[in-house]
Design a protein around this motif. Structure first.
Motif, PDB file in Angstrom:
ATOM      1  N   PHE A 295      -1.608 -12.431  -7.847  1.00  0.00           N
ATOM      2  CA  PHE A 295      -0.738 -12.606  -6.689  1.00  0.00           C
ATOM      3  C   PHE A 295      -1.303 -11.953  -5.427  1.00  0.00           C
ATOM      4  CE2 PHE A 295       2.750 -12.635 -10.097  1.00  0.00           C
ATOM      5  CZ  PHE A 295       2.594 -14.002 -10.294  1.00  0.00           C
ATOM      6  N   GLY A 296      -2.564 -11.646  -5.428  1.00  0.00           N
ATOM      7  CA  GLY A 296      -3.232 -11.226  -4.204  1.00  0.00           C
ATOM      8  C   GLY A 296      -3.442  -9.744  -4.068  1.00  0.00           C
ATOM      9  N   LYS A 297      -2.405  -8.984  -3.827  1.00  0.00           N
ATOM     10  CA  LYS A 297      -2.521  -7.559  -3.529  1.00  0.00           C
ATOM     11  C   LYS A 297      -1.807  -6.720  -4.574  1.00  0.00           C
ATOM     12  CE  LYS A 297      -2.385  -8.296   1.512  1.00  0.00           C
ATOM     13  NZ  LYS A 297      -1.677  -7.931   2.768  1.00  0.00           N
ATOM     14  N   GLY A 298      -1.932  -5.388  -4.400  1.00  0.00           N
ATOM     15  CA  GLY A 298      -1.078  -4.495  -5.157  1.00  0.00           C
ATOM     16  C   GLY A 298       0.354  -4.626  -4.676  1.00  0.00           C
ATOM     17  N   HIS A 299       1.305  -4.083  -5.454  1.00  0.00           N
ATOM     18  CA  HIS A 299       2.712  -4.263  -5.110  1.00  0.00           C
ATOM     19  C   HIS A 299       3.060  -3.645  -3.756  1.00  0.00           C
ATOM     20  CE1 HIS A 299       7.173  -4.110  -6.550  1.00  0.00           C
ATOM     21  NE2 HIS A 299       6.927  -5.158  -5.792  1.00  0.00           N
ATOM     22  N   HIS A 300       2.560  -2.440  -3.483  1.00  0.00           N
ATOM     23  CA  HIS A 300       2.844  -1.820  -2.197  1.00  0.00           C
ATOM     24  C   HIS A 300       2.252  -2.639  -1.056  1.00  0.00           C
ATOM     25  CE1 HIS A 300       2.265   1.465   0.952  1.00  0.00           C
ATOM     26  NE2 HIS A 300       3.562   1.291   0.851  1.00  0.00           N
ATOM     27  N   GLY A 301       1.062  -3.181  -1.257  1.00  0.00           N
ATOM     28  CA  GLY A 301       0.464  -4.045  -0.240  1.00  0.00           C
ATOM     29  C   GLY A 301       1.285  -5.295  -0.004  1.00  0.00           C
ATOM     30  N   LEU A 302       1.786  -5.909  -1.077  1.00  0.00           N
ATOM     31  CA  LEU A 302       2.639  -7.095  -0.922  1.00  0.00           C
ATOM     32  C   LEU A 302       3.896  -6.773  -0.129  1.00  0.00           C
ATOM     33  CD1 LEU A 302       2.589  -8.811  -4.451  1.00  0.00           C
ATOM     34  CD2 LEU A 302       1.486  -9.607  -2.362  1.00  0.00           C
ATOM     35  N   SER A 303       4.425  -5.576  -0.330  1.00  0.00           N
ATOM     36  CA  SER A 303       5.689  -5.233   0.341  1.00  0.00           C
ATOM     37  C   SER A 303       5.532  -5.079   1.845  1.00  0.00           C
ATOM     38  CB  SER A 303       6.266  -3.934  -0.256  1.00  0.00           C
ATOM     39  OG  SER A 303       5.538  -2.803   0.183  1.00  0.00           O
ATOM     40  N   HIS A 304       4.295  -5.011   2.322  1.00  0.00           N
ATOM     41  CA  HIS A 304       4.041  -4.955   3.759  1.00  0.00           C
ATOM     42  C   HIS A 304       3.527  -6.292   4.291  1.00  0.00           C
ATOM     43  CE1 HIS A 304       4.710  -0.694   4.737  1.00  0.00           C
ATOM     44  NE2 HIS A 304       4.341  -0.479   3.485  1.00  0.00           N
ATOM     45  N   SER A 305       3.556  -7.314   3.462  1.00  0.00           N
ATOM     46  CA  SER A 305       3.084  -8.623   3.885  1.00  0.00           C
ATOM     47  C   SER A 305       4.242  -9.439   4.451  1.00  0.00           C
ATOM     48  CB  SER A 305       2.440  -9.368   2.711  1.00  0.00           C
ATOM     49  OG  SER A 305       3.406  -9.623   1.704  1.00  0.00           O
ATOM     50  N   ASN A 306       3.919 -10.511   5.099  1.00  0.00           N
ATOM     51  CA  ASN A 306       4.915 -11.406   5.689  1.00  0.00           C
ATOM     52  C   ASN A 306       5.192 -12.545   4.719  1.00  0.00           C
ATOM     53  OD1 ASN A 306       6.406 -13.210   7.157  1.00  0.00           O
ATOM     54  ND2 ASN A 306       5.148 -13.072   9.004  1.00  0.00           N
ATOM     55  N   PRO A 307       6.392 -12.603   4.155  1.00  0.00           N
ATOM     56  CA  PRO A 307       6.657 -13.655   3.167  1.00  0.00           C
ATOM     57  C   PRO A 307       6.435 -15.060   3.692  1.00  0.00           C
ATOM     58  CG  PRO A 307       8.400 -12.007   3.167  1.00  0.00           C
ATOM     59  CD  PRO A 307       7.536 -11.711   4.352  1.00  0.00           C
ATOM     60  N   SER A 308       6.515 -15.254   5.015  1.00  0.00           N
ATOM     61  CA  SER A 308       6.326 -16.598   5.555  1.00  0.00           C
ATOM     62  C   SER A 308       4.850 -17.009   5.521  1.00  0.00           C
ATOM     63  CB  SER A 308       6.848 -16.672   6.990  1.00  0.00           C
ATOM     64  OG  SER A 308       6.069 -15.873   7.851  1.00  0.00           O
ATOM     65  N   LYS A 309       3.949 -16.019   5.359  1.00  0.00           N
ATOM     66  CA  LYS A 309       2.527 -16.322   5.318  1.00  0.00           C
ATOM     67  C   LYS A 309       1.921 -16.101   3.934  1.00  0.00           C
ATOM     68  CE  LYS A 309       1.703 -15.170  10.177  1.00  0.00           C
ATOM     69  NZ  LYS A 309       0.970 -14.288  11.113  1.00  0.00           N
ATOM     70  N   GLU A 310       2.482 -15.163   3.181  1.00  0.00           N
ATOM     71  CA  GLU A 310       1.932 -14.832   1.869  1.00  0.00           C
ATOM     72  C   GLU A 310       3.062 -14.862   0.841  1.00  0.00           C
ATOM     73  OE1 GLU A 310      -0.265 -11.290   4.001  1.00  0.00           O
ATOM     74  OE2 GLU A 310      -0.897 -11.435   1.914  1.00  0.00           O
ATOM     75  N   SER A 311       3.019 -15.866  -0.013  1.00  0.00           N
ATOM     76  CA  SER A 311       4.108 -16.036  -0.978  1.00  0.00           C
ATOM     77  C   SER A 311       3.919 -15.201  -2.233  1.00  0.00           C
ATOM     78  CB  SER A 311       4.231 -17.510  -1.367  1.00  0.00           C
ATOM     79  OG  SER A 311       3.039 -17.949  -2.008  1.00  0.00           O
ATOM     80  N   GLY A 312       2.832 -14.449  -2.342  1.00  0.00           N
ATOM     81  CA  GLY A 312       2.597 -13.665  -3.547  1.00  0.00           C
ATOM     82  C   GLY A 312       3.703 -12.680  -3.842  1.00  0.00           C
TER      83      GLY A 312
END
Length: 418
Positions: A295-312
């Motif tokens: 799913f791309g990144k670690g969990h903490h990294g995902l939590s700082h991502s933009n869901p509209s751009k990264e669906s992981g």
């Protein structure tokens, strides 16, 4: 032993066990606005009530809709202005840690104080990282009566052996000697500390009282261990559970940890369990789970991502929901007289933040407990933030623990009572 139909006549006159378990993951969930391209990956349903629709993040739970309730706008009042990553410590306690990070007893341990004397293991404290971590970034969600973190177990094989391994006669004799020696040492320390107390000033008396409380807990554990040592452990087939797993395979690992809880409940080895699937703020191996799964990144990294751009992020939310759905299905498939393990169990699932660092509107699901007087099948959201303690107190009452206050509750959660 697991429930057998031959037991039904004898069991009619004795109450069946009530159980509690909690599953926590850090870093919140993916949230998006209704007009965003990723709106289907929003964790919370878009409409409340009984006719809500599961979004993609939660639709693995759709088969269990009538056995669970999704909650919105619940949080601990004293945690709403904390950095979200602090809330894992207080998810089950609701303690005010703003000044000194001092915690209080967690919900699972309060329940274990009532049910623990009935079972071989008072409670299971598990996490994917193991240990206790540090204050504000604990790798456990369980805290004792003094607010101290209880180290969590993370090795499935060791957990299985603790629950079900039968010691040899030689090991049994060694354990008896060790327990007897431990009792003597604790008794000596208790007598010595009590005789010292009256010669101390008030601050030292308070510190000594905390020490005495700790010793009393140790003494109680030793007494319990001696009592259960000579009793036969439940017979469980090792081949029925996959113990050859590690955190490098998150799906198999998490399911094995859940299988261990199911086995412990089925054999009445314990009635209380808490499992921190993932900790806060990128700590430990559990942060790598989404990356390992692709799913791309670690969990903490995902939590700082933009869901509209990264669906992981939403995809990982869905993965976690699949695991909880697996656990719910396992409990519902095991019969206990005229009901199921799920109907006699309160299973709480969720996080202490909604999105990234926001310590409000916790994503929460409560499953099971129909035989304890709960009704499900709805998404219940509130017009304003409501104390999570209202739900905790309601759960405690369903478990016959008559508390009036816990975790800054304002009342009860009558909406889920049948």
């Amino acid at each position: 032993m697991p429930w057998l139909e031959a037991m039904s006549s004898a069991a009619d006159n004795s109450p069946k066990p009530k159980r509690f378990c909690a599953f926590f993951f850090g870093n919140g969930v993916a949230l998006s606005k209704p007009d965003h391209p990723t709106a289907d990956w929003n964790w919370f349903p878009r409409t409340d009530g009984p006719d809500y629709q599961f979004t993609k993040s939660l639709d693995p739970l759709a088969p269990h809709k009538q056995d669970l309730t999704i909650f919105g706008q619940l949080s601990h009042p004293t945690s709403r202005h904390l950095i979200g990553h602090n809330t894992g410590d207080v998810w089950l306690s609701g303690a005010d840690i703003r000044l000194n990070l001092n915690n209080s007893i967690s919900l699972d341990q309060l329940i274990a104080r009532k049910f623990g004397k009935e079972t071989r293991i008072p409670s299971l404290v598990l996490s994917s990282n193991g240990g206790a971590g540090m204050k504000s970034r604990a790798t456990t969600i369980s805290f004792d009566a003094q607010g101290r973190a209880i180290p969590a177990e993370s090795n499935p094989r060791r957990i299985f052996e603790r629950l079900f391994e039968r010691p040899s006669d030689e090991d049994l004799a060694t354990r008896r000697r060790a327990l007897a020696s431990g009792r003597r040492r604790v008794d000596f320390l208790l007598d010595d500390a009590r005789s010292l107390r009256n010669r101390l000033g008030r601050p030292d008396q308070q510190r000594l009282d905390e020490f005495l409380d700790s010793l009393n807990e140790v003494e109680n554990r030793l007494t319990r261990a001696q009592m259960w040592l000579g009793r036969a452990a439940p017979s469980v087939d090792r081949e029925s559970i996959n113990l050859d797993v590690s955190q490098s395979g998150p799906a198999d690992y998490i399911r094995t940890m859940m299988d261990l809880i199911v086995l412990a409940f089925e054999t009445d080895t314990t009635r209380v369990a808490a499992y921190q699937i993932g900790s806060e703020d990128g700590h430990g191996i559990c942060d790598k789970f989404p990356a390992i799964l692709g799913f791309g990144k670690g969990h903490h990294g995902l939590s700082h991502s933009n869901p509209s751009k990264e669906s992981g992020w939403g995809e990982y939310d869905r993965f976690l929901a699949e695991q909880f759905g697996y656990f719910v299905k396992r409990l519902s498939s095991i019969h206990e007289g005229g009901t199921s393990l799920l109907d006699r169990t309160l299973a709480l699932y969720g996080s202490g933040t909604s999105s990234t660092h926001n310590a409000r509107n916790y994503p929460l699901i409560l499953a099971g407990g129909k035989d304890l007087g709960l009704r499900h099948g709805r998404y219940l959201t509130q017009p304003a933030e409501r104390p999570l303690g209202d739900l905790f107190v309601t759960m405690l009452h369903r478990l016959d623990i008559p508390v009036k206050r816990f975790a800054d509750n304002a009342g009860e959660f009558s909406e889920i009572i049948a």
